[in-house]
Scaffold this motif. Sequence first.
Motif, PDB file in Angstrom:
ATOM      1  N   UNK A  44      -0.427   8.800  -8.946  1.00 25.44           N
ATOM      2  CA  UNK A  44      -0.412   7.439  -9.493  1.00 25.44           C
ATOM      3  C   UNK A  44       0.794   7.258 -10.420  1.00 25.44           C
ATOM      4  N   UNK A  45       1.104   8.256 -11.213  1.00 26.50           N
ATOM      5  CA  UNK A  45       2.278   8.185 -12.097  1.00 26.50           C
ATOM      6  C   UNK A  45       3.555   8.048 -11.271  1.00 26.50           C
ATOM      7  N   UNK A  46       3.652   8.833 -10.204  1.00 27.87           N
ATOM      8  CA  UNK A  46       4.821   8.749  -9.317  1.00 27.87           C
ATOM      9  C   UNK A  46       4.954   7.348  -8.720  1.00 27.87           C
ATOM     10  N   UNK A  47       3.840   6.777  -8.270  1.00 25.16           N
ATOM     11  CA  UNK A  47       3.864   5.441  -7.689  1.00 25.16           C
ATOM     12  C   UNK A  47       4.212   4.375  -8.729  1.00 25.16           C
ATOM     13  N   UNK A  48       3.678   4.513  -9.934  1.00 31.20           N
ATOM     14  CA  UNK A  48       3.971   3.547 -11.003  1.00 31.20           C
ATOM     15  C   UNK A  48       5.453   3.539 -11.357  1.00 31.20           C
ATOM     16  N   UNK A  49       6.105   4.671 -11.226  1.00 34.87           N
ATOM     17  CA  UNK A  49       7.509   4.788 -11.611  1.00 34.87           C
ATOM     18  C   UNK A  49       8.477   4.481 -10.473  1.00 34.87           C
ATOM     19  N   UNK A  50       7.969   4.108  -9.327  1.00 39.10           N
ATOM     20  CA  UNK A  50       8.813   3.784  -8.179  1.00 39.10           C
ATOM     21  C   UNK A  50       8.761   2.276  -7.931  1.00 39.10           C
ATOM     22  N   UNK A  51       9.810   1.583  -8.335  1.00 37.10           N
ATOM     23  CA  UNK A  51       9.859   0.117  -8.211  1.00 37.10           C
ATOM     24  C   UNK A  51       9.882  -0.370  -6.762  1.00 37.10           C
ATOM     25  N   UNK A  52      10.182   0.515  -5.828  1.00 37.26           N
ATOM     26  CA  UNK A  52      10.232   0.113  -4.417  1.00 37.26           C
ATOM     27  C   UNK A  52       8.839  -0.050  -3.829  1.00 37.26           C
ATOM     28  N   UNK A  53       7.842   0.647  -4.364  1.00 39.47           N
ATOM     29  CA  UNK A  53       6.488   0.632  -3.798  1.00 39.47           C
ATOM     30  C   UNK A  53       5.815  -0.712  -4.071  1.00 39.47           C
ATOM     31  N   UNK A  54       5.366  -1.339  -3.002  1.00 40.14           N
ATOM     32  CA  UNK A  54       4.681  -2.637  -3.089  1.00 40.14           C
ATOM     33  C   UNK A  54       3.241  -2.561  -2.615  1.00 40.14           C
ATOM     34  N   UNK A  55       2.925  -1.610  -1.701  1.00 41.76           N
ATOM     35  CA  UNK A  55       1.598  -1.495  -1.108  1.00 41.76           C
ATOM     36  C   UNK A  55       1.162  -0.038  -1.147  1.00 41.76           C
ATOM     37  N   UNK A  56      -0.071   0.179  -1.629  1.00 39.60           N
ATOM     38  CA  UNK A  56      -0.667   1.518  -1.620  1.00 39.60           C
ATOM     39  C   UNK A  56      -2.039   1.404  -0.974  1.00 39.60           C
ATOM     40  N   UNK A  57      -2.255   2.185   0.076  1.00 38.79           N
ATOM     41  CA  UNK A  57      -3.534   2.212   0.781  1.00 38.79           C
ATOM     42  C   UNK A  57      -4.191   3.550   0.486  1.00 38.79           C
ATOM     43  N   UNK A  58      -5.419   3.511  -0.007  1.00 42.32           N
ATOM     44  CA  UNK A  58      -6.187   4.729  -0.250  1.00 42.32           C
ATOM     45  C   UNK A  58      -7.109   4.943   0.942  1.00 42.32           C
ATOM     46  N   UNK A  59      -7.148   6.188   1.430  1.00 50.68           N
ATOM     47  CA  UNK A  59      -8.010   6.495   2.559  1.00 50.68           C
ATOM     48  C   UNK A  59      -8.566   7.908   2.402  1.00 50.68           C
ATOM     49  N   UNK A  60      -9.602   8.188   3.164  1.00 50.95           N
ATOM     50  CA  UNK A  60     -10.251   9.488   3.084  1.00 50.95           C
ATOM     51  C   UNK A  60      -9.980  10.302   4.339  1.00 50.95           C
TER      52      UNK A  60
END
Length: 66
Positions: A44-60
């Motif tokens: 989550x920290x990595x994703x928060x610090x990446x301005x390019x990321x717009x969509x995150x899908x969580x899956x199992x």
Amino acid sequence: MPAATMAAQVRLNRVTASQCRVVLDNPPLNLMGPEFVLQIRDIVTELENDDRVKVVVFESAVDGFF
């Protein structure tokens, strides 16, 4: 046991620069133990610090358990 030798319970898959998938893989029930929490926090920290990321899908990766 050192973190480097433990299996990943949470994985980050980058589909594109702006889309990622976070895969929860802690069989048999995807329980959130101490190592799971540390791994998901790092992702989550990595994703928060990446301005390019717009969509995150969580899956199992464990059928029937998110």
